[in-house]
Design an enzyme around this catalytic site. Structure first.
Site, PDB file in Angstrom:
ATOM      1  N   ARG A   1      22.549 -16.865  27.961  1.00  0.00           N
ATOM      2  CA  ARG A   1      23.417 -15.729  28.321  1.00  0.00           C
ATOM      3  C   ARG A   1      23.908 -15.058  27.045  1.00  0.00           C
ATOM      4  O   ARG A   1      24.003 -13.852  26.963  1.00  0.00           O
ATOM      5  CB  ARG A   1      24.596 -16.182  29.187  1.00  0.00           C
ATOM      6  CG  ARG A   1      25.625 -15.083  29.378  1.00  0.00           C
ATOM      7  CD  ARG A   1      26.575 -15.250  30.572  1.00  0.00           C
ATOM      8  NE  ARG A   1      26.917 -16.599  30.901  1.00  0.00           N
ATOM      9  CZ  ARG A   1      27.773 -17.387  30.211  1.00  0.00           C
ATOM     10  NH1 ARG A   1      28.401 -16.915  29.150  1.00  0.00           N
ATOM     11  NH2 ARG A   1      27.997 -18.614  30.596  1.00  0.00           N
TER      12      ARG A   1
ATOM     13  N   TYR B   1      25.340  11.416  36.858  1.00  0.00           N
ATOM     14  CA  TYR B   1      24.593  10.480  37.683  1.00  0.00           C
ATOM     15  C   TYR B   1      25.501   9.941  38.793  1.00  0.00           C
ATOM     16  O   TYR B   1      26.628   9.511  38.527  1.00  0.00           O
ATOM     17  CB  TYR B   1      24.085   9.349  36.795  1.00  0.00           C
ATOM     18  CG  TYR B   1      23.310   8.296  37.559  1.00  0.00           C
ATOM     19  CD1 TYR B   1      22.082   8.598  38.128  1.00  0.00           C
ATOM     20  CD2 TYR B   1      23.821   7.022  37.711  1.00  0.00           C
ATOM     21  CE1 TYR B   1      21.387   7.633  38.833  1.00  0.00           C
ATOM     22  CE2 TYR B   1      23.126   6.058  38.418  1.00  0.00           C
ATOM     23  CZ  TYR B   1      21.906   6.377  38.969  1.00  0.00           C
ATOM     24  OH  TYR B   1      21.213   5.435  39.676  1.00  0.00           O
TER      25      TYR B   1
ATOM     26  N   ASP C   1      25.765   9.287  27.690  1.00  0.00           N
ATOM     27  CA  ASP C   1      24.658   8.708  28.458  1.00  0.00           C
ATOM     28  C   ASP C   1      23.412   9.500  28.058  1.00  0.00           C
ATOM     29  O   ASP C   1      23.263  10.663  28.424  1.00  0.00           O
ATOM     30  CB  ASP C   1      24.951   8.837  29.966  1.00  0.00           C
ATOM     31  CG  ASP C   1      23.845   8.220  30.826  1.00  0.00           C
ATOM     32  OD1 ASP C   1      22.696   8.131  30.346  1.00  0.00           O
ATOM     33  OD2 ASP C   1      24.120   7.862  31.986  1.00  0.00           O
TER      34      ASP C   1
ATOM     35  N   LYS D   1      14.422   4.154  32.827  1.00  0.00           N
ATOM     36  CA  LYS D   1      13.784   5.472  32.911  1.00  0.00           C
ATOM     37  C   LYS D   1      12.782   5.657  31.761  1.00  0.00           C
ATOM     38  O   LYS D   1      11.802   4.937  31.714  1.00  0.00           O
ATOM     39  CB  LYS D   1      14.863   6.549  32.942  1.00  0.00           C
ATOM     40  CG  LYS D   1      16.057   6.226  33.879  1.00  0.00           C
ATOM     41  CD  LYS D   1      15.692   6.198  35.351  1.00  0.00           C
ATOM     42  CE  LYS D   1      16.773   5.603  36.244  1.00  0.00           C
ATOM     43  NZ  LYS D   1      18.104   6.177  36.138  1.00  0.00           N
TER      44      LYS D   1
HETATM   45  C1  LIG Z   1      19.413   5.776  36.507  1.00  0.00           C
HETATM   46  C2  LIG Z   1      20.553   6.230  35.692  1.00  0.00           C
HETATM   47  C3  LIG Z   1      21.648   5.386  35.453  1.00  0.00           C
HETATM   48  C4  LIG Z   1      21.733   3.995  36.043  1.00  0.00           C
HETATM   49  O1  LIG Z   1      20.777   3.147  35.532  1.00  0.00           O
HETATM   50  P1  LIG Z   1      20.133   1.891  36.346  1.00  0.00           P
HETATM   51  O2  LIG Z   1      19.186   1.331  35.371  1.00  0.00           O
HETATM   52  O3  LIG Z   1      19.505   2.444  37.584  1.00  0.00           O
HETATM   53  O4  LIG Z   1      21.272   0.984  36.691  1.00  0.00           O
HETATM   54  C5  LIG Z   1      22.672   5.862  34.648  1.00  0.00           C
HETATM   55  N1  LIG Z   1      22.634   7.115  34.122  1.00  0.00           N
HETATM   56  C6  LIG Z   1      21.607   7.948  34.346  1.00  0.00           C
HETATM   57  C7  LIG Z   1      21.626   9.302  33.741  1.00  0.00           C
HETATM   58  C8  LIG Z   1      20.546   7.539  35.146  1.00  0.00           C
HETATM   59  O5  LIG Z   1      19.526   8.391  35.381  1.00  0.00           O
END
Ligand SMILES: *Cc1c(COP(=O)(O)O)cnc(C)c1O
Length: 379
Positions: free
Chosen positions: A46, A98, A170, A195
Site C-alpha cells: 500500500r 467533469y 485537472d 483517458k
Molecule cells: C474521467 C475524468 C475524471 C475521473 O477519472 P476516473 O479515472 O474515471 O475516476 C476526472 N476528470 C476528468 C476531466 C475526467 O474526464
C-alpha cells in the site's frame, strides 16, 4: 530531456535483477526484510510498489513536477486532494467541469464541511470576487468538459498567489503533452490517467503531480493512510500507454481539427465547440496556453431535442456510444444523460449542456472514415 524522450525514458531503468527492459509487474503485497527494519526501501505494497514508483516518477517528469502519486482512479486522486482541507475551508471551482468532480464536491465533501463555490472562469474577475479569508483552493479544469471553454491558468494563478491560495488543474483533457500547468504556476496537477495517458480504454487510474516537497508529503500521507492505490498491472499498462502519448495525441488532434471543420460546414449543426477553430471565443488563449488544441469536440444540433440527438448517437458505427474519452478509438457521448447526469438540470442548462449537445472523443482512425461515419449519422 524533450517530451518524446521523457515518455519512453523518464524514471525508467532496466530491472536491476534481470535486465528486463520493461518495468516488471511487481505483484506482491509485502517485501522480505533481512533484519527488523532492514529492507530495500519497500515494506508493504500500500505504501510503495516498484511498478507504481516508476509510473509516479514518469508522470511527474511529464508534468515538469518533482513528485508524482498514483491512485486507483481519477476520482480517488481528486478525493485525496480534498482530504488536504478542513471543515469551513472554501474551494472555488469552475462551473463547467467533469460530472464526477461536481458530485464528489457537492454530495460528499460538502457533507464534511468544505464549502464550494462554482463560477464561470472565462472571466478571472469572477474568481477574485469569490475569495474570502477561508478560500484555500481554486480548482480549474481546462479545456472544460463538455463545453471546451479554455480557462486562463496564469491569470487565475496570479490572483491565487496574492491570497496564498493553492491552484489545482485537472489536466486530463489537455495532457502534459499539450499543457503543463505547473510551469504556469499551478501547485497541483491531477489526472484521470484512464483517458489519454493510458490511452487504450483498458485501465482506470488517477495521478497527482506537485513540485513542493511539503505538499507532496501531505499527499503521500493521505495516499498511504486511505490506500486508494492502483494495482501493479494497471500501473504497467499505464506506463506502456504513455510511451506513445505524443504520437496518439498528435494524430487525434489532427483528426479533431478536420472533424470540427466538417461539422461547421454541416447544415444540421447549430454550433461547434473546439478551441482550435478561429471562431472559438478562447482561440487566442488556447494558442498561447496549449501546444495544440486537443481532440475533444462538442456540438449542438439545429433541432434541440432528445430524439434528434438520439438519432445521431445511435447512427454512428465507428464512433461508439460510450462514456470516457482519450482512447485510440473514437467515442460519441451525450453529456446531458451520461457524463453530466449527476448535475442538476438547471445548472446543466446554464453552462450550455443542452439535450442536443453531443460530445466526441476523436480517436486515431483514418479521418476520412470518421467524417463519413458522422455524415451518415447526421443525415
Ligand atoms: C474521467 C475524468 C475524471 C475521473 O477519472 P476516473 O479515472 O474515471 O475516476 C476526472 N476528470 C476528468 C476531466 C475526467 O474526464
Amino acid at each position: 530531456m524533450k517530451f518524446a524522450t521523457k515518455v519512453i525514458h523518464a524514471g525508467i531503468e532496466p530491472d536491476p535483477s534481470t535486465g528486463a527492459i520493461m518495468t516488471p509487474i511487481f505483484q506482491t503485497s509485502t517485501y522480505v526484510q533481512s533484519a527488523p527494519g532492514e529492507h530495500k526501501g519497500y515494506e508493504y505494497a500500500r505504501t510503495q510498489n516498484p511498478t507504481r514508483t516508476v509510473l509516479e516518477k514518469n508522470i511527474a517528469a511529464l508534468e515538469n513536477g518533482t513528485h508524482g502519486l498514483c491512485f486507483g482512479s481519477g476520482m480517488a486522486a481528486t478525493d485525496a486532494i480534498m482530504k488536504l482541507f478542513n471543515p469551513t475551508d472554501e474551494i472555488i471551482s469552475c462551473n463547467d467541469l467533469y460530472g464526477g468532480s461536481y458530485r464528489i464536491f457537492t454530495k460528499m465533501y460538502a457533507r464534511y464541511g468544505l464549502k464550494f463555490n462554482f463560477t464561470d472562469m472565462n472571466d478571472a474577475a469572477n474568481v477574485a470576487a469569490l475569495i474570502t479569508p477561508n478560500t484555500k483552493l481554486i480548482w480549474i479544469e481546462t479545456p472544460t468538459n463538455p463545453m471546451l471553454n479554455v480557462v486562463d491558468i496564469k491569470a487565475i494563478v496570479d490572483i491565487a498567489k496574492k491570497h496564498n491560495i493553492l491552484v489545482c488543474v485537472d489536466n486530463t483533457f489537455a495532457t502534459p503533452y499539450l499543457q503543463r500547468p505547473l510551469d504556469m504556476g499551478a501547485d497541483i496537477v491531477c489526472h484521470s490517467a484512464t483517458k489519454y495517458l493510458a490511452g487504450h480504454s483498458d485501465v482506470i487510474l488517477g495521478a497527482i503531480v506537485v513540485k513542493d516537497k511539503a505538499l507532496a508529503d501531505q499527499l503521500y500521507f493521505i495516499q498511504n493512510c486511505s490506500g486508494a492505490i492502483p494495482g501493479p498491472q494497471d500501473c504497467f499498462l499505464t506506463l506502456r500507454g504513455i510511451k506513445t502519448l505524443h504520437l496518439r495525441v498528435d494524430r487525434a488532434c489532427e483528426n479533431a481539427a478536420k472533424i470540427a471543420e466538417f461539422l461547421l460546414s454541416s447544415d444540421k449543426i447549430k454550433s461547434v465547440h473546439y478551441p482550435g477553430l478561429a471562431t472559438h471565443k478562447n482561440h487566442e488563449l488556447a494558442k498561447k496556453q496549449m501546444d495544440k488544441f486537443g481532440a475533444m469536440v462538442s456540438f449542438t444540433l439545429k433541432e434541440d431535442s432528445m430524439e434528434a440527438a438520439t438519432k445521431v448517437l445511435i447512427g454512428t458505427k465507428l464512433f461508439s456510444l460510450a462514456e470516457s474519452l482519450g482512447g485510440v478509438e473514437s467515442l460519441i457521448g451525450h453529456p446531458a444523460t451520461m457524463t453530466h447526469a449527476s448535475i442538476p438540470i438547471e445548472e446543466r442548462r446554464k453552462t450550455g449542456v443542452l439535450d442536443s449537445l453531443i460530445r466526441l472523443s476523436v480517436g486515431i482512425e483514418d479521418v476520412d472514415d470518421l467524417i463519413e461515419d458522422l455524415k451518415i449519422a447526421l443525415n
